[in-house]
Design an enzyme around this catalytic site. Structure first.
Site, PDB file in Angstrom:
ATOM      1  N   GLN A  69       0.836  -1.209   0.000  1.00  0.00           N
ATOM      2  CA  GLN A  69       0.000   0.000   0.000  1.00  0.00           C
ATOM      3  C   GLN A  69       0.870   1.258   0.000  1.00  0.00           C
ATOM      4  O   GLN A  69       0.386   2.344  -0.296  1.00  0.00           O
ATOM      5  CB  GLN A  69      -0.912   0.012   1.238  1.00  0.00           C
ATOM      6  CG  GLN A  69      -2.021  -1.027   1.179  1.00  0.00           C
ATOM      7  CD  GLN A  69      -2.921  -0.994   2.400  1.00  0.00           C
ATOM      8  OE1 GLN A  69      -3.074  -2.008   3.058  1.00  0.00           O
ATOM      9  NE2 GLN A  69      -3.529   0.127   2.717  1.00  0.00           N
ATOM     10  N   ARG A  78      -9.475  -0.655   7.365  1.00  0.00           N
ATOM     11  CA  ARG A  78     -10.386   0.280   6.710  1.00  0.00           C
ATOM     12  C   ARG A  78     -10.836   1.382   7.672  1.00  0.00           C
ATOM     13  O   ARG A  78     -12.030   1.625   7.872  1.00  0.00           O
ATOM     14  CB  ARG A  78     -11.595  -0.450   6.144  1.00  0.00           C
ATOM     15  CG  ARG A  78     -12.243   0.362   5.033  1.00  0.00           C
ATOM     16  CD  ARG A  78     -13.300  -0.417   4.308  1.00  0.00           C
ATOM     17  NE  ARG A  78     -13.793   0.372   3.191  1.00  0.00           N
ATOM     18  CZ  ARG A  78     -14.249  -0.148   2.070  1.00  0.00           C
ATOM     19  NH1 ARG A  78     -14.272  -1.442   1.892  1.00  0.00           N
ATOM     20  NH2 ARG A  78     -14.694   0.618   1.108  1.00  0.00           N
ATOM     21  N   CYS A  79      -9.864   2.012   8.301  1.00  0.00           N
ATOM     22  CA  CYS A  79     -10.182   3.153   9.146  1.00  0.00           C
ATOM     23  C   CYS A  79      -8.901   3.945   9.326  1.00  0.00           C
ATOM     24  O   CYS A  79      -7.852   3.552   8.834  1.00  0.00           O
ATOM     25  CB  CYS A  79     -10.722   2.727  10.502  1.00  0.00           C
ATOM     26  SG  CYS A  79      -9.467   2.042  11.571  1.00  0.00           S
ATOM     27  N   GLU A 104     -13.438   4.896   4.249  1.00  0.00           N
ATOM     28  CA  GLU A 104     -13.418   4.206   5.529  1.00  0.00           C
ATOM     29  C   GLU A 104     -14.617   4.520   6.397  1.00  0.00           C
ATOM     30  O   GLU A 104     -14.921   3.777   7.330  1.00  0.00           O
ATOM     31  CB  GLU A 104     -12.130   4.581   6.240  1.00  0.00           C
ATOM     32  CG  GLU A 104     -10.983   4.190   5.341  1.00  0.00           C
ATOM     33  CD  GLU A 104      -9.636   4.583   5.847  1.00  0.00           C
ATOM     34  OE1 GLU A 104      -9.592   5.398   6.772  1.00  0.00           O
ATOM     35  OE2 GLU A 104      -8.664   4.074   5.319  1.00  0.00           O
TER      36      GLU A 104
HETATM   37  O1  CDP Z   1      -7.274   6.523   0.472  1.00  0.00           O
HETATM   38  P1  CDP Z   1      -8.423   5.803  -0.147  1.00  0.00           P
HETATM   39  O2  CDP Z   1      -8.364   5.709  -1.637  1.00  0.00           O
HETATM   40  O3  CDP Z   1      -8.686   4.488   0.478  1.00  0.00           O
HETATM   41  O4  CDP Z   1      -9.739   6.604   0.299  1.00  0.00           O
HETATM   42  P2  CDP Z   1     -10.593   7.861  -0.167  1.00  0.00           P
HETATM   43  O5  CDP Z   1      -9.820   9.124  -0.162  1.00  0.00           O
HETATM   44  O6  CDP Z   1     -11.755   7.811   0.740  1.00  0.00           O
HETATM   45  O7  CDP Z   1     -11.034   7.590  -1.656  1.00  0.00           O
HETATM   46  C1  CDP Z   1     -11.682   6.408  -2.060  1.00  0.00           C
HETATM   47  C2  CDP Z   1     -12.227   6.605  -3.460  1.00  0.00           C
HETATM   48  O8  CDP Z   1     -13.383   7.453  -3.402  1.00  0.00           O
HETATM   49  C3  CDP Z   1     -11.234   7.283  -4.406  1.00  0.00           C
HETATM   50  O9  CDP Z   1     -11.362   6.770  -5.711  1.00  0.00           O
HETATM   51  C4  CDP Z   1     -11.691   8.711  -4.337  1.00  0.00           C
HETATM   52  O10 CDP Z   1     -11.303   9.468  -5.433  1.00  0.00           O
HETATM   53  C5  CDP Z   1     -13.208   8.592  -4.217  1.00  0.00           C
HETATM   54  N1  CDP Z   1     -13.738   9.787  -3.528  1.00  0.00           N
HETATM   55  C6  CDP Z   1     -14.537  10.699  -4.217  1.00  0.00           C
HETATM   56  O11 CDP Z   1     -14.883  10.436  -5.366  1.00  0.00           O
HETATM   57  N2  CDP Z   1     -14.936  11.856  -3.593  1.00  0.00           N
HETATM   58  C7  CDP Z   1     -14.613  12.117  -2.314  1.00  0.00           C
HETATM   59  N3  CDP Z   1     -14.978  13.246  -1.714  1.00  0.00           N
HETATM   60  C8  CDP Z   1     -13.846  11.181  -1.590  1.00  0.00           C
HETATM   61  C9  CDP Z   1     -13.415  10.029  -2.234  1.00  0.00           C
END
Ligand code: CDP
Length: 805
Positions: free
Chosen positions: A242, A389-390, A759
């Site tokens: 990761q 996942r947090c 998360e």
């Molecule tokens: O770090 P991780 O990718 O696990 O988490 P995230 O920032 O929560 O984003 C997860 C997915 O959701 C990514 O593809 C983000 O681009 C999308 N996302 C989004 O479309 N709009 C947001 N405000 C937050 C996340």
């Protein structure tokens, strides 16, 4: 003017914007073209010429001294090439490795084993089958030692010392330790102010809660291929990482190889959930094997290896007290935690935070005084303590406070939605300074909960529940109005091994008007190739379909700290936005030259610069891209490429209002989730469809944790249930129907106002489910029931209450 401009002249700004496929649109995931065809490239798909396979001899005992290891019979197995033990690694000083938490972990057990299935020897063979045969024939003689499974017992005066190697070393806990099995004591908040709040309180409640040991269950287990080029002296390490750059740095530190001679590649990764952040013995053994043999070495975990040895999550024994006035307004919070970290302290979180962000435990509530202590303890269990996942223990914190709100509501006789409305931080209080030290950036919890209550028909549900109770039926309504803390993180308080937790993005615009972006994060299935392209498209006016996104190759991506704790959006996406804006700044200089005006005469219009007041006079980004390589103003360097490193000023604080309705069969204890409504607020939404997918996935994991997942040990340290036959991984058959909804409260400090989301559903889903189940028994004076809520456990409660017949 170019042809392109003539072609697009007739389109409205809205049409041009739609053509970009930028922020806010439900763009289908680019990466799925390969995934749904089975064309992903995972680490086990990597097959290098001359590659060999490594596998571990593992300890059957949880605590034992190793008296001897005899590998002669194993070495005689056709195909077995070598057997490595700690003694072979000692001359290289690689028999122990540093952990991300300041402790050390045995790569191969050195004199003692500390948990069942610990790595004892590494058998390298021509193929997997020969390696498996070799493992069976390595003869290890053990002398069993007393086993410690209970962290409370581990701290008793006469408890056996587990980690003899560090018994006098305070460095492992980054501070004084009070017992050889004690790792750290961490405190947060104002003890005196909290004591005063309790002294004068009209109401107090207290509950003990255990957030059970669980394990992230990515579809793909951990693995790697190490390939040392014996001629060039360069090591390539492919793996399920990761955080590939962090792995490169750690490998350099422990192997002594120059970092420039190490290339780490994360190919497609089939889920991470925190399981694939830290380094594991398999990586070190594969690297050593490859250096010694001059051949690529592959190591791939089995499912049992994965669940029983790589990083677990939670295992927090918590007690919590709330002080409140007679109307249930909270005046103080006390929380004490015993954190079972297993045999080595290998939790993966920013160095300064031994209990992660557990001190977000005041949640969405305006609590004036709080004090928290967390003690980390060694036991004979697998090491870990990762954020499943947090964001670094926020899951434990949210579970605790959301359960405690219900406990308090029952004590003061106030409805469980009402108690939240009374205690919420109000919209006008943001930015809000919590008494435990966090500055919440933005939120509107009241609006979110009211929207949720209206959507599910909350008042009618409570009426229905009262009728059912009168008939002796069990129906529960669970609410969780949680606040997350994501986006580690600001360099002033977040680092890993001293490296600040910034994030990076490089953008290169090609002459013909397409682009490539490279980032230091790494998708493990969240759709980064799509969403980063959408963000950059909106910033630079090039369609997202023409923007390639690459992550995971340390030879090409700028240095980044990787993906976990929902860092992608708060940190990585901000770097992408800023890199896009830097591209636009340079593009403006080129456009001014092309249009023979000054920069101040230009304005940005979706995908082009236009001369103010003369909309027909413009230069599209496509034309500017070509000009960057062919028609530059005097003194401007050629090309259109930038890198941005973003150090966030603060975390982001997404939040949600979840309501869950369950029906419980009092004869069997079976729980049926009738309704689950999840409202999430992650600020500006980049791709609503991907957000919905993230919420579905996170809720499904929350359902798994609340209803079935637990890593259980017997009293001699045997891990019970380390296969998917025993460890609950819900399929579509068991998974409830999820209803999703949203509000939008942008983050004021993020360049596009976005917060993380992936998360939240795990963090908020678990207490919503748990609260619903306990709520079904609330009229019978039940205030808490331990997770996971299996039918057997729920039936036990029914039986104890005499309602099972
Ligand atoms: O770090 P991780 O990718 O696990 O988490 P995230 O920032 O929560 O984003 C997860 C997915 O959701 C990514 O593809 C983000 O681009 C999308 N996302 C989004 O479309 N709009 C947001 N405000 C937050 C996340």
């Amino acid at each position: 003017m170019s042809e392109t401009q003539t072609e697009t002249q007739t389109e409205t700004a809205a049409e041009r914007e739609a053509a970009l496929g930028g922020i806010g649109c439900d763009k289908q995931r680019k990466e799925d073209a390969r995934f749904i065809r089975g064309q992903g490239n995972y680490v086990d798909d990597i097959k290098l010429p001359n590659m060999v396979f490594g596998d571990f001899v593992r300890s059957p005992h949880a605590h034992a001294r190793i008296k001897s290891i005899d590998a002669e019979k194993a070495k005689a197995v056709p195909g077995v090439i070598a057997v490595l033990t700690a003694d072979d690694l000692k001359p290289l000083n690689l028999h122990w490795m540093p952990t991300l938490a300041g402790d050390t972990q045995a790569v191969l057990a050195d004199e003692k084993v500390h948990f069942q299935n610990q790595e004892v020897a590494f058998v390298i063979a021509e193929d997997r089958y020969a390696a498996a045969d070799g493992i069976q024939l390595v003869e290890v003689e053990y002398e069993e030692l007393p086993v410690l499974i209970d962290p409370k017992a581990a701290l008793e005066d006469d408890a056996p010392i587990l980690r003899e190697d560090v018994k006098d070393n305070d460095e492992v806990g980054q501070g004084p330790r009070r017992h050889p099995n004690h790792i750290f004591n961490w405190q947060s908040g104002d003890k005196d102010a909290t004591d005063r709040a309790f002294d004068g309180a009209a109401v107090t409640v207290m509950e003990e809660m255990f957030y059970q040991r669980v394990h992230p269950a990515p579809i793909e287990t951990c693995g790697c291929v190490a390939s040392m080029d014996p001629v060039g002296g360069r090591l390539t390490l492919y793996g399920t990482f990761q955080a590939p750059h962090v792995v490169r740095t750690v490998v350099s530190l422990i192997s002594g190889l120059a970092e420039s001679n190490i290339r780490v590649v994360s190919p497609d990764v089939g889920g991470g959930f925190g399981n694939k952040v830290g380094p594991y013995p398999g990586y070190v053994c594969a690297v050593v094997g490859s250096i010694v043999l001059g051949r690529p070495v592959k190591w791939i975990e089995s499912r049992i290896d994965n669940i029983s040895t790589t990083a677990f999550a939670r295992d927090y024994h918590m007690s919590c007290e709330l002080a409140a006035d007679k109307d249930g307004r909270i005046t103080g919070l006390r929380a004490n935690v015993l954190a079972d970290h297993g045999a080595f302290n290998t939790h993966a979180q920013p160095m300064k935070w031994p209990a992660g962000f557990f001190n977000i435990v005041t949640g969405s509530y305006d609590i004036p005084a709080a004090h928290v202590t967390v003690d980390g303890v060694y036991t004979n269990k697998a090491p870990g303590g990762v954020a499943y996942r947090c964001s670094f223990r926020v899951a434990e914190a949210a579970y605790l406070i959301e359960r405690m709100l219900d406990v308090l509501a029952q004590k003061v006789g106030v409805d469980k939605a009402e108690i939240r409305l009374r205690n919420f931080i109000k919209a006008e209080q943001f930015p809000y300074q919590s008494c435990l030290g966090w500055e919440y950036d933005s939120g509107d919890y009241t609006t979110a909960l009211k929207q949720a209550m209206a959507a599910v028909g909350y008042d009618d549900l409570r009426k229905e529940q009262a009728e059912k109770r009168a008939r002796g039926e069990l129906m529960g309504i669970g609410i969780a109005t949680f606040t997350e803390i994501v986006g580690a993180g600001p360099s002033r308080n977040c680092d890993i091994l001293g490296i600040k937790m910034f994030e990076s993005c490089e953008i290169r615009v090609h002459p013909t008007g397409s682009a490539i972006a490279r980032l230091g994060t790494k998708s493990t299935g969240q759709g980064h190739e799509t969403t980063y392209a959408q963000i950059i498209a909106s910033e630079i006016g090039i369609p997202s379909d023409l923007i390639t996104v690459e992550e995971g190759d340390t030879d090409t991506a700028p240095y980044g700290l990787g993906t976990y704790g929902s860092r992608t959006t708060p940190v990585g996406a901000a770097a992408a936005v800023r890199a896009g804006r830097k591209i636009r700044e340079k593009a403006k200089k080129i456009a001014a030259h092309m249009l023979e005006v000054s920069e101040s005469d230009l304005e940005w219009d979706v995908d082009r610069f236009t001369v103010k007041g003369v909309p027909d006079l413009s230069a599209t980004m496509k034309d500017i891209a070509m000009a960057a390589y062919s028609n530059l103003p005097e003194g401007l360097e050629p090309g259109l490429e930038v890198v941005d490193y973003y150090d966030p000023p603060n975390m982001t604080y997404p939040f949600g209002a979840y309501i869950c309705v369950v029906d419980i069969d009092r004869h069997t204890g079976e729980v049926s989730v009738r309704k689950f409504y999840a409202l999430d607020d992650c600020g500006t939404r980049i791709n609503p469809m991907i957000i919905e997918g993230q919420v579905h996935g996170g809720l499904t994991e929350a359902f798994a944790i609340a209803m079935g997942q637990e890593i259980v040990y017997d009293e001699i340290g045997n891990v019970l249930g380390a296969s998917l036959l025993d460890y609950f991984l819900p399929t579509a058959v068991e998974t409830p129907h999820w209803e999703t909804d949203f509000t939008v409260t942008p983050s004021p400090h993020h360049p596009i106002g976005a917060k993380g989301v992936g998360e939240s559903p795990n963090v908020g889903g678990v207490p919503a489910l748990s609260n619903a189940i306990v709520d079904a028994f609330a009229h019978l004076d039940v205030t808490h029931m331990p997770m996971p809520h299996t039918a057997w456990r729920v039936w036990q409660t029914c039986h104890e209450l005499g309602i099972d017949k």
